[in-house]
Design an enzyme around this catalytic site. Structure first.
Site, PDB file in Angstrom:
ATOM      1  N   HIS A  10     -59.020   3.861 -81.208  1.00 58.11           N
ATOM      2  CA  HIS A  10     -59.931   2.755 -80.884  1.00 58.11           C
ATOM      3  C   HIS A  10     -59.186   1.432 -80.894  1.00 58.11           C
ATOM      4  O   HIS A  10     -58.237   1.249 -81.655  1.00 58.11           O
ATOM      5  CB  HIS A  10     -61.144   2.734 -81.815  1.00 58.11           C
ATOM      6  CG  HIS A  10     -60.836   2.619 -83.283  1.00 58.11           C
ATOM      7  ND1 HIS A  10     -60.594   1.421 -83.896  1.00 58.11           N
ATOM      8  CD2 HIS A  10     -60.745   3.559 -84.254  1.00 58.11           C
ATOM      9  CE1 HIS A  10     -60.372   1.624 -85.184  1.00 58.11           C
ATOM     10  NE2 HIS A  10     -60.448   2.917 -85.429  1.00 58.11           N
ATOM     11  N   ASP A  56     -60.773  -1.553 -81.379  1.00 55.17           N
ATOM     12  CA  ASP A  56     -61.420  -2.587 -82.200  1.00 55.17           C
ATOM     13  C   ASP A  56     -60.991  -2.495 -83.664  1.00 55.17           C
ATOM     14  O   ASP A  56     -60.515  -1.462 -84.131  1.00 55.17           O
ATOM     15  CB  ASP A  56     -62.949  -2.522 -82.086  1.00 55.17           C
ATOM     16  CG  ASP A  56     -63.548  -1.158 -82.436  1.00 55.17           C
ATOM     17  OD1 ASP A  56     -62.911  -0.131 -82.139  1.00 55.17           O
ATOM     18  OD2 ASP A  56     -64.652  -1.125 -83.017  1.00 55.17           O
ATOM     19  N   GLU A  69     -65.581   1.456 -81.842  1.00 54.01           N
ATOM     20  CA  GLU A  69     -65.579   2.622 -82.731  1.00 54.01           C
ATOM     21  C   GLU A  69     -66.185   2.250 -84.074  1.00 54.01           C
ATOM     22  O   GLU A  69     -66.957   2.987 -84.666  1.00 54.01           O
ATOM     23  CB  GLU A  69     -64.153   3.150 -82.947  1.00 54.01           C
ATOM     24  CG  GLU A  69     -64.088   4.493 -83.667  1.00 54.01           C
ATOM     25  CD  GLU A  69     -64.021   4.411 -85.187  1.00 54.01           C
ATOM     26  OE1 GLU A  69     -64.222   5.435 -85.849  1.00 54.01           O
ATOM     27  OE2 GLU A  69     -63.799   3.299 -85.736  1.00 54.01           O
ATOM     28  N   GLU A  70     -65.812   1.042 -84.556  1.00 55.11           N
ATOM     29  CA  GLU A  70     -66.193   0.631 -85.911  1.00 55.11           C
ATOM     30  C   GLU A  70     -67.685   0.354 -86.044  1.00 55.11           C
ATOM     31  O   GLU A  70     -68.195   0.221 -87.145  1.00 55.11           O
ATOM     32  CB  GLU A  70     -65.400  -0.622 -86.328  1.00 55.11           C
ATOM     33  CG  GLU A  70     -63.881  -0.418 -86.382  1.00 55.11           C
ATOM     34  CD  GLU A  70     -63.425   0.443 -87.559  1.00 55.11           C
ATOM     35  OE1 GLU A  70     -64.283   0.967 -88.285  1.00 55.11           O
ATOM     36  OE2 GLU A  70     -62.202   0.602 -87.720  1.00 55.11           O
ATOM     37  N   GLU A  78     -56.288   8.433 -86.162  1.00 51.55           N
ATOM     38  CA  GLU A  78     -56.806   7.660 -87.305  1.00 51.55           C
ATOM     39  C   GLU A  78     -55.873   7.853 -88.501  1.00 51.55           C
ATOM     40  O   GLU A  78     -55.205   8.871 -88.619  1.00 51.55           O
ATOM     41  CB  GLU A  78     -58.215   8.156 -87.680  1.00 51.55           C
ATOM     42  CG  GLU A  78     -59.307   7.794 -86.693  1.00 51.55           C
ATOM     43  CD  GLU A  78     -59.842   6.376 -86.852  1.00 51.55           C
ATOM     44  OE1 GLU A  78     -59.388   5.649 -87.767  1.00 51.55           O
ATOM     45  OE2 GLU A  78     -60.703   6.005 -86.047  1.00 51.55           O
TER      46      GLU A  78
END
Ligand SMILES: [Zn+2]
Length: 387
Positions: free
Chosen positions: A75, A77, A139-140, A167
């Site tokens: 991601h 963000d 994503e967050e 991740e």
């Protein structure tokens, strides 16, 4: 691994950190940078914008245009820095004692930088199978970008065999995690003078009963934990994170909203909670609310329902991850990722990336340069598998 490769990754990471891609801000400047970077290497790139056009997913492919191959996914963000006590500018990468500090260095621009540095090398190879890159937005705040991207991949008939989500796992192979369902439940009551509570419908008091029911369900979920569950805690959990409502002490509250989440171990946990809530609302709460005010009501908004990553017996992604990391076992984690969405879309998925989740979302976030080295080594082995 060449010294030039790690220097390249560090240099790219410094650029990525400088884009303040906090989830509520636009990520377009960073996406444009990454798109230009990949296009110059000859990758086929497309962007997929969100509804207001301020954010985009980036999807790129090196190698042949055919089914199969591997997606490297991360991601774009990062979480906010407000209220956090940083000892340096969070958006200016700082190297110190073998670590790289800055917002997103660990979660998860370090991985993105490794992907781009690897792409530069992969572009020189004659790939037999495609190497894809999926860089998502939001994503967050609910994995909205990845959900949209899965629809777009299906629409374009792009069918990778496996996805590696980078991740932060300290380069451990992770094969499972819980889902993350997020909701806001709004209560509409009837305002009135505090001296006559029976003449109004107190939205806060009904919300309190709802929350109590949620807490009871949380206890029941403990009994539903699967034998041999490797999760910590082993059961699905429920948590209320925010409540707001009412106008003042002497006014019957006309509105209340409750923001809550559930982390299901298996999809049936979610179904169990939803059914119980629905019955409770229909049989207990609504009749007494509507007896006073027919306009009173309760509505639950689904912010996001991201499925967990289910551990499966046969997993192409896990096989690949074992081969390119040398690991011979995989674990499960408590935090959610986009991996469950890939799996739901029929793409075998696994999680393995540099840095520790311990540093994610915290002030003075950092990634060890050694972790980036391990990640680059893993990606080099991956690209040699695609030749
Ligand atoms: Zn992350």
């Amino acid at each position: 691994m060449s010294a030039a490769l790690i220097e390249d990754a560090k240099h790219i990471l410094e650029k990525l950190v400088a884009f303040p891609t906090i989830s509520h801000e636009s990520n377009l400047a960073m996406v444009d940078y990454m798109a230009d970077f990949l296009r110059q290497l000859g990758a086929r790139v497309f962007l997929q914008h969100n509804e207001d056009g301020r954010k985009a997913n980036l999807f790129a492919t090196l190698g042949p245009q055919k089914d199969g191959g591997v997606v490297l996914s991360g991601h774009s963000d990062v979480v906010p820095v407000e209220g956090q006590d940083w000892s340096s500018d969070p958006f200016m990468m700082l190297e110190s004692n073998g670590r790289l500090y800055g917002r997103g260095t660990c979660d998860m621009k370090g991985f993105l930088a490794c992907c781009l540095a690897t792409a530069r090398e992969a572009a020189e190879l004659n790939l037999e199978r495609p190497l894809h890159f999926a860089f998502t937005y939001d994503e967050e705040v609910g994995c909205f970008g990845a959900q949209a991207l899965m629809r777009e991949l299906a629409r374009r008939n792009i069918k990778p065999a496996a996805a590696l989500i980078g991740e932060p796992t300290m380069m451990q192979v992770i094969e499972g995690h819980k889902g993350c369902y997020e909701y806001t439940t709004n209560f509409v009551g009837l305002e009135g003078h505090g001296s006559g509570p029976d003449l109004g419908v107190n939205a806060i008091q009904y919300a309190a009963r709802f929350i109590t029911h949620l807490m009871d369900l949380g206890e029941e979920l403990k009994d539903r934990a699967m034998a041999g569950s490797r999760f910590d805690p082993p059961w699905a959990t429920i948590q209320v994170g925010r409540i707001s409502g009412g106008a003042g002490r002497n006014i019957i509250a006309g509105h209340c909203s409750v923001e809550w989440e559930m982390r299901p171990v298996q999809p049936s946990d979610g179904a169990f909670v939803k059914e119980s809530l629905e019955t409770f609302i229909r049989q207990q709460l609504l009749p007494s609310m509507k007896a006073v005010s027919p306009a009173a009501g309760i509505e639950t908004i689904i912010v996001g329902e991201v499925e967990g990553l289910q551990v499966v017996a046969q997993s192409e992604a896990r096989d690949i991850a074992f081969e390119i990391t040398g690991a011979n076992g995989a674990d499960v984690v408590a935090f959610g990722t986009e991996a469950g969405l890939f799996q739901e879309a029929g793409i075998s998925a696994i999680i393995c990336g540099p840095g520790s989740i311990e540093q994610a979302h915290k002030p003075n976030e950092f990634v060890d340069i050694d972790q980036l080295r391990s990640c680059l080594k893993m990606l080099a082995r991956l690209q040699s598998k695609l030749i």
